[in-house]
Write a protein that holds these residues in place. Structure first.
Motif, PDB file in Angstrom:
ATOM      1  N   SER A  57      26.180 -34.777  56.748  1.00  8.34           N
ATOM      2  CA  SER A  57      27.159 -34.013  57.527  1.00  8.34           C
ATOM      3  C   SER A  57      27.933 -33.038  56.650  1.00  8.34           C
TER       4      SER A  57
ATOM      5  N   TRP B  90      19.281 -36.514  61.827  1.00 11.34           N
ATOM      6  CA  TRP B  90      20.656 -36.233  61.447  1.00 11.34           C
ATOM      7  C   TRP B  90      20.841 -34.777  61.040  1.00 11.34           C
TER       8      TRP B  90
ATOM      9  N   SER C 104      34.596 -31.685  57.773  1.00  7.36           N
ATOM     10  CA  SER C 104      33.359 -32.477  57.781  1.00  7.36           C
ATOM     11  C   SER C 104      33.536 -33.810  57.068  1.00  7.36           C
TER      12      SER C 104
ATOM     13  N   GLN D 234      26.603 -35.399  69.417  1.00  3.95           N
ATOM     14  CA  GLN D 234      26.096 -36.279  68.364  1.00  3.95           C
ATOM     15  C   GLN D 234      25.931 -37.699  68.884  1.00  3.95           C
TER      16      GLN D 234
ATOM     17  N   TRP E 190      27.450 -28.915  57.143  1.00  2.00           N
ATOM     18  CA  TRP E 190      28.592 -28.135  57.643  1.00  2.00           C
ATOM     19  C   TRP E 190      29.207 -27.267  56.547  1.00  2.00           C
TER      20      TRP E 190
ATOM     21  N   SER F   4      33.178 -37.146  59.364  1.00  2.00           N
ATOM     22  CA  SER F   4      31.993 -37.952  59.056  1.00  2.00           C
ATOM     23  C   SER F   4      32.361 -39.344  58.564  1.00  2.00           C
TER      24      SER F   4
ATOM     25  N   ASN G 168      23.263 -32.110  63.188  1.00  2.00           N
ATOM     26  CA  ASN G 168      24.357 -31.378  62.568  1.00  2.00           C
ATOM     27  C   ASN G 168      24.131 -29.870  62.605  1.00  2.00           C
TER      28      ASN G 168
END
Length: 201
Positions: free
Chosen positions: A179, A34, A154, A99, A183, A158, A38
């Motif tokens: 996330s 993950w 974000s 993603q 970000w 998310s 990101n």
């Protein structure tokens, strides 16, 4: 001959105590995956968005110069959608598509990509339009602007993705944390403080 004694049977019921199962947690490879997704998505957006904005401005300038002298000028809202809205939509779509392609199987692309793109774009455009005219009299104003923008985008995107991810992954809320942290953190420090300090010199 002596009779053999009958076996003694107990009337007590047999109990089976199940062994405790460890709580499901996101495996370390999920965290690393993950974070990598990101980080790569952020880098991709840093290339896509300014390139698309520059392209849309070039197209807009060409159309404006080639227009008739008596043609009515475009409204500010239309210019805003062309120069900012289209690049935002395309950038979010391509990043969320990346993603989705690297996430766990079973995630619906329509929910992950389409909903994220539409809701994220509308939310970001509404916020940007509310900030107009965008001016930065000091570096703190620019950094704060970048921080708010990345937190908003974000967070909304998310959480939309969490609605789909929670169906197949335990503790899917951790995707939201990853996330927003990636970000907002990288965006604020690199595009906010970093670029702001260089330009402000």
């Amino acid at each position: 001959m002596s009779e053999e004694p009958e076996p003694i049977t107990s009337n007590k019921p047999n109990y089976h105590v199940p062994t405790a199962q460890p709580a499901d947690t996101v495996q370390p490879n999920h965290w690393m995956q993950w974070i990598a997704i990101n980080c790569f998505g952020f880098g991709l957006s840093c290339i896509l968005f300014p390139s698309l904005v520059a392209g849309c401005m070039l197209i807009f300038g060409t159309l404006k110069d080639s227009g008739a002298a008596g043609q009515a000028p475009m409204s500010d809202g239309l210019i805003f959608i062309i120069v900012v809205g289209i690049p935002t939509f395309i950038t979010i779509y391509l990043v969320t598509l990346l993603q989705w392609a690297t996430m766990e199987e079973g995630i619906k692309r329509s929910t992950w990509v389409n909903y994220s793109t539409i809701i994220g774009t509308l939310a970001l455009l509404a916020w940007l339009h509310d900030q107009l005219p965008i001016k930065f009299p000091a570096l703190d104003n620019y950094v704060g602007f970048m921080f708010q923008g990345f937190v908003l985008a974000s967070s909304i995107i998310s959480w939309v993705q969490w609605l789909e991810l929670r169906k197949i992954v335990d503790h899917a809320w951790q995707w939201v944390v990853v996330s927003i942290t990636i970000w907002t953190g990288i965006g604020t420090f690199v595009l906010g403080i970093g670029i702001g300090s260089i330009v402000g010199r």
